[in-house]
Write a protein that holds these residues in place. Structure first.
Motif, short mmCIF file in Angstrom:
data_model
loop_
_atom_site.label_atom_id
_atom_site.label_comp_id
_atom_site.label_asym_id
_atom_site.label_seq_id
_atom_site.Cartn_x
_atom_site.Cartn_y
_atom_site.Cartn_z
N ASP A 274 0.80 -1.22 0.00
CA ASP A 274 0.00 0.00 0.00
C ASP A 274 0.84 1.27 0.00
O ASP A 274 0.31 2.37 0.16
CB ASP A 274 -0.97 0.01 1.19
N HIS A 275 2.15 1.14 -0.19
CA HIS A 275 2.97 2.35 -0.34
C HIS A 275 2.62 3.02 -1.65
O HIS A 275 2.47 2.37 -2.68
CB HIS A 275 4.46 2.00 -0.29
N PRO A 276 2.48 4.35 -1.69
CA PRO A 276 2.06 5.02 -2.93
C PRO A 276 2.94 4.74 -4.13
O PRO A 276 2.44 4.75 -5.27
CB PRO A 276 2.10 6.51 -2.54
N ALA A 277 4.22 4.47 -3.92
CA ALA A 277 5.15 4.26 -5.05
C ALA A 277 5.26 2.80 -5.46
O ALA A 277 5.90 2.50 -6.47
CB ALA A 277 6.53 4.81 -4.70
N ASP A 278 4.67 1.90 -4.71
CA ASP A 278 4.77 0.48 -5.05
C ASP A 278 3.79 0.15 -6.18
O ASP A 278 2.58 0.30 -6.02
CB ASP A 278 4.46 -0.39 -3.83
N VAL A 279 4.33 -0.32 -7.30
CA VAL A 279 3.48 -0.66 -8.45
C VAL A 279 3.44 -2.16 -8.71
O VAL A 279 2.92 -2.61 -9.73
CB VAL A 279 3.92 0.10 -9.72
N GLY A 280 3.99 -2.96 -7.77
CA GLY A 280 3.85 -4.41 -7.85
C GLY A 280 4.94 -5.09 -8.65
O GLY A 280 5.98 -4.52 -8.96
N GLY A 281 4.66 -6.34 -8.99
CA GLY A 281 5.62 -7.16 -9.70
C GLY A 281 5.86 -6.67 -11.12
O GLY A 281 5.00 -6.05 -11.74
N ILE A 282 7.04 -7.00 -11.65
CA ILE A 282 7.41 -6.58 -13.00
C ILE A 282 7.76 -7.79 -13.85
O ILE A 282 8.19 -8.82 -13.34
CB ILE A 282 8.60 -5.59 -12.96
N GLY A 283 7.54 -7.67 -15.15
CA GLY A 283 7.95 -8.71 -16.09
C GLY A 283 6.81 -9.58 -16.53
O GLY A 283 5.64 -9.18 -16.51
N HIS A 284 7.13 -10.82 -16.92
CA HIS A 284 6.12 -11.73 -17.46
C HIS A 284 4.99 -11.98 -16.48
O HIS A 284 3.83 -12.12 -16.88
CB HIS A 284 6.80 -13.05 -17.83
N THR A 285 5.30 -12.04 -15.20
CA THR A 285 4.28 -12.27 -14.17
C THR A 285 3.97 -10.99 -13.41
O THR A 285 3.46 -11.03 -12.29
CB THR A 285 4.73 -13.37 -13.19
N GLY A 286 4.25 -9.85 -14.02
CA GLY A 286 4.07 -8.58 -13.34
C GLY A 286 2.68 -8.00 -13.48
O GLY A 286 1.78 -8.59 -14.09
#
Length: 634
Positions: A274-286
């Motif tokens: 829930d941090h404002p800058a966290d956009v989650g996983g990246i790449g094929h499973t992002g």
């Protein structure tokens, strides 16, 4: 010189019990315990030495499978921040070669573990002996040499006095933040039992300081210049963030600059979900938001990542023509990748220095609004995947994750390694604390989850631990359930039955393989059901396998959940239990989707270039279209 007369095995155990690590003023034992299965290669050597030393000097843990013992040690090491690990001892022959898979997992994930396999006689009183590999061109080769390519350090102790330099080198590698991984000391069975007069200094307490190298001043200045010049920077947080305990430093940098942070599998949890800058996983499973940002980023800041194909979408993800890379890593080998500016430093020290060099800098507010809106849209997608409108229905796999998400707290640890769940977790899981998300994806080894959970629980006895296991993985290695029961280690196993290899089934379908050989079903002959993959294919009824009964037979408490509502109750009961508990749930079959959003980026799995089946022909066309987007970052 004062000496002590001990066998080689006794000396090694005594030595290991006196090794410590220290970082930031905190000291802990380097070797917390020794796992072991005994046979003629170590029963009278290391086995006798552990018995004589007693649990106060070197705790002993009884395993059921040599590979699983390594997995447990690795889980312990990862949860311990690579500051403490376990040793693993085996007999010669199959006991030793069973270590190879676990050693590969440790080395690929850069996690320390000490392997002590027995070996054939150094003195060769009879040749060959039981389980000896005869190599006509080399008399000094044994099956333990299989461990050389998957070890960061390997030595064979053929004389008592050679243990001294070998043991010291082993400790050096185990505590090196760059070169750590599996360390193997092969111990011939006769040498283990041989007595020697050891210098007392060999048994003195040693403290191995874990260094935090700072970045080079010129490289740091250039890094700050690149960040200030970038309009659309993106941070990619890798596992080095956790190894360095750099989460607070990353948060401070993101708070100050507004640069969005995406995470690899190993780096997930570097920021709270829930941090404002966290956009989650990246790449094929992002996530969609992270991958969209990656495609348009003009500067990609990799921190503690080794840039695997899943992260880069097989070099198709970072599509901006003028994209530049800035790599902050303690390993020069990784810092050089993607033709990036290399900043070789400890992740925490490097991030703190970079934040100071960027004081007063912040990205454009429009960029923040863009990724904030993308993050909100993705959270809505997660809500849809987790939602279960009908509490009486059989859950999808993502609804299983949603039910677990509602039960866990910040202190829980969720463990997974293989199948379709790593992808779902990387996309969807809302990580609450730095060490909650424990997905082994460097090797993605089936069978890791249960022994890994045991290791995590041993390292963090006050944290609830969940091993998420598919039926395919469970059948690979359920044996350490017995260990959990024996030791009273109350791990929770969420056993998901979907009747096959769901992940590979989906991949097979996408690549024209038509799910061949991926379902756990009976063969069908002479029936319309045999259409598609062909006569004799595994397209019949699901196999009548009762994995819940199997878990119960090994000593676990088992809770069967047939519906979403029953699943929620079972998970809550398991979390409150002080016994090893399995929650068994049958989800939709391997022929259906898990409920998660599809891949947001490509992954290069080659498709047959010449084929007659329509599915393969169509898949090849799609492959060539996607492959055209590959690029080398030079």
């Amino acid at each position: 010189m004062t000496t002590r007369r001990l066998t080689v095995a006794q000396a090694l155990v005594e030595f290991l019990s006196r090794q410590y690590t220290e970082r930031d003023g905190h000291r802990q034992r380097l070797i917390g315990a020794c796992w072991g299965i005994f046979g003629h290669g170590n029963v009278a050597g290391i086995g006798q030495a552990l018995l004589e030393s007693g649990p106060g000097r070197m705790p002993y843990l009884q395993g059921r499978n040599e590979q699983a013992m390594v997995h447990a040690a690795v889980g312990y090491a990862r949860q311990s921040g690579r500051l403490s690990t376990h040793a693993v001892t085996t007999s010669i022959g199959p006991g030793a070669t069973n270590l190879v898979t676990g050693a590969a997992l440790a080395t690929i994930n850069r996690l320390p573990v000490l392997l002590l396999p027995g070996d054939v006689f150094a003195t060769r009183p009879a040749d060959p002996v039981l389980q000896q590999l005869e190599v006509p061109y080399a008399g000094d080769v044994s099956v333990n040499d299989c461990l050389r390519p998957v070890s960061k350090y390997f030595d064979r102790v053929v004389r008592p006095e050679s243990l001294i330099p070998a043991a010291l080198q082993a400790m050096r590698v185990l505590t090196d933040p760059v070169d750590t991984g599996a360390v193997t000391l092969a111990l011939p069975q006769d040498v283990q039992a041989e007595a020697f007069d050891w210098p007392e200094e060999f048994f003195a307490e040693r403290v191995w300081h874990i260094r935090r190298p700072a970045p080079d001043a010129d490289a740091l200045a250039e890094a700050a210049r690149l960040v200030r010049a970038a309009a659309r920077p993106l941070i990619v947080a890798g596992g080095g963030i956790h190894h360095s305990e750099a989460e607070d430093a990353l948060k401070a940098l993101a708070d100050a600059t507004g640069i969005p942070v995406a995470a690899t599998q190993a780096g997930k949890g570097s920021l709270r979900h829930d941090h404002p800058a966290d956009v989650g996983g990246i790449g094929h499973t992002g996530t969609a938001v992270a991958d969209d940002l990656a495609r348009t980023a003009d500067l990609v800041i990799g921190v503690g990542t080794r840039w695997t194909d899943f992260t880069t979408a097989s070099n198709t993800l970072f599509a901006e023509p003028g994209v530049r890379f800035l790599n902050l890593s303690i390993a020069a080998f990784d810092a050089h990748k993607m033709a990036g500016l290399s900043v070789v430093a400890d992740a925490r020290a490097g991030l703190e220095a970079l934040a100071a060099a960027l004081e007063g800098h912040r990205v454009d507010p429009a960029y923040v609004r863009e990724y904030t809106a993308g993050k909100e849209r993705w959270e809505e997608a997660v809500d849809r995947a987790y939602a279960a409108p009908d509490e009486s229905a059989r859950p999808t796999q993502t609804q299983v994750l949603g039910a677990l998400d509602a039960v866990v707290g910040d202190e829980d640890v969720v463990i997974n390694a293989a199948g379709s769940m790593p992808g779902d977790l990387h996309k969807l899981w809302r990580t609450r604390s730095p060490r909650q998300y424990h997905v082994e994806y460097g090797y993605s080894c089936m069978g890791y989850e249960i022994p890994g959970a045991i290791g995590v629980r041993l390292a963090a006895p006050d944290r609830p631990v969940w091993a998420l296991v598919g039926d395919g993985t469970y059948l690979m290695m359920p044996t350490e359930i017995v260990t959990a029961v024996q030791e009273g280690i109350n791990i929770n196993v969420v056993l998901v039955q979907n009747h096959g290899y769901a992940s590979i089934g989906g991949l097979s379908e996408l690549t024209g393989g038509e799910r061949f050989g991926t379902a756990y079903r009976f063969r069908v002959w002479g029936s319309p059901q045999a259409e598609g993959p062909g006569e004799g294919a595994y397209t019949g009824d699901p196999l009548p396998v009762d994995l819940a009964a199997n878990a119960a037979s090994l000593g676990m408490d088992v809770l069967r959940a047939r519906t979403v509502g029953e699943l929620r109750e079972a998970l809550a009961t398991a979390r409150a239990s002080d016994r090893p508990t399995c929650v068994y749930v049958e989800t939709e079959t391997a022929d259906t989707l898990s409920g998660a959003p599809g891949p947001q980026a490509w992954w290069d799995v080659p498709v047959a270039e010449a084929a007659t089946r329509p599915a393969a022909v169509k898949a090849r066309e799609e492959y060539e279209r996607q492959a055209a987007g590959r690029r080398r970052h030079l």
